[in-house]
Scaffold this active site. Structure first.
Site, PDB file in Angstrom:
ATOM      1  N   GLN A   1      36.608  51.597  20.994  1.00  0.00           N
ATOM      2  CA  GLN A   1      35.326  52.306  20.776  1.00  0.00           C
ATOM      3  C   GLN A   1      34.155  52.915  19.227  1.00  0.00           C
ATOM      4  O   GLN A   1      34.769  53.690  18.704  1.00  0.00           O
ATOM      5  CB  GLN A   1      35.280  54.102  21.216  1.00  0.00           C
ATOM      6  CG  GLN A   1      33.798  54.400  20.987  1.00  0.00           C
ATOM      7  CD  GLN A   1      34.245  55.097  22.907  1.00  0.00           C
ATOM      8  OE1 GLN A   1      34.801  55.249  23.670  1.00  0.00           O
ATOM      9  NE2 GLN A   1      33.136  55.873  23.014  1.00  0.00           N
ATOM     10  N   PHE A   2      33.343  52.361  18.718  1.00  0.00           N
ATOM     11  CA  PHE A   2      33.524  52.058  16.885  1.00  0.00           C
ATOM     12  C   PHE A   2      32.296  53.490  17.087  1.00  0.00           C
ATOM     13  O   PHE A   2      32.210  53.305  15.866  1.00  0.00           O
ATOM     14  CB  PHE A   2      32.400  50.235  17.054  1.00  0.00           C
ATOM     15  CG  PHE A   2      31.170  50.715  17.027  1.00  0.00           C
ATOM     16  CD1 PHE A   2      30.007  51.044  16.742  1.00  0.00           C
ATOM     17  CD2 PHE A   2      30.789  50.128  18.588  1.00  0.00           C
ATOM     18  CE1 PHE A   2      28.781  51.271  17.323  1.00  0.00           C
ATOM     19  CE2 PHE A   2      29.741  49.737  18.678  1.00  0.00           C
ATOM     20  CZ  PHE A   2      28.096  50.403  18.481  1.00  0.00           C
ATOM     21  N   THR A   3      31.537  53.568  18.376  1.00  0.00           N
ATOM     22  CA  THR A   3      31.062  54.659  17.986  1.00  0.00           C
ATOM     23  C   THR A   3      32.048  55.996  17.814  1.00  0.00           C
ATOM     24  O   THR A   3      31.060  56.998  17.476  1.00  0.00           O
ATOM     25  CB  THR A   3      30.340  55.397  19.825  1.00  0.00           C
ATOM     26  OG1 THR A   3      31.749  55.033  20.185  1.00  0.00           O
ATOM     27  CG2 THR A   3      29.531  54.091  19.975  1.00  0.00           C
TER      28      THR A   3
END
Length: 150
Positions: free
Chosen positions: A78-80
């Site tokens: 989850q890059f966010t």
């Protein structure tokens, strides 16, 4: 590296309408990787996660680890999690690692966590549009950041 660890009764990740991975009781882990992260970050997190005592013992006290309960783990990239909201209302993801850095570290993290757990962890697919379902148990949710070890 940043993780959001959720103690779950069950969790799954679906991609293009097909279930990629599902687990029963254990941890759903959302993993964010930044460009400055290295294997040492993954090693530290794996050790902490495997020994994190957030499962109930016979007295109803959170005193057992996932190793003690023989639980399962599902890891979703989850890059966010690396979002910066310092300026304006649109998050910046400039700190998130590029594919060539993030994918090998994601794979390494999942492999090392599987070794620590003594069984394969479930995964999503890096970069895919994933639908994650979970039943948070407790709720128990813990955040860790290898750049801010608290």
């Amino acid at each position: 590296m940043r993780v959001v660890i959720q103690r779950v009764s069950h969790a799954s990740v679906t991609i293009d309408g097909a279930c990629k991975s599902s687990i029963k009781e254990g941890f759903l882990i959302l993993l964010g990787i930044e460009e400055a992260d290295a294997r040492e970050d993954a090693d530290w997190l794996c050790k902490k996660i495997a020994n994190l005592r957030v499962f109930d013992d016979e007295n109803g006290v959170m005193n057992k680890s996932i190793l003690d309960t023989n639980g399962e783990i599902l890891v979703v990239s989850q890059f966010t999690l690396m979002a910066s909201t310092k300026k304006g209302n649109r998050p910046s993801y400039i700190r998130a690692a590029r594919h060539e850095t993030a994918v090998p570290l994601y794979d390494y993290f999942c492999n090392e966590l599987s070794i620590a757990l003594g069984k394969q962890v479930g995964t999503g697919t890096f970069g895919a549009d994933m639908k994650v379902e979970l039943l948070n148990n407790g709720p128990v949710t813990i955040c860790m950041d290898t750049k801010n070890k608290e």
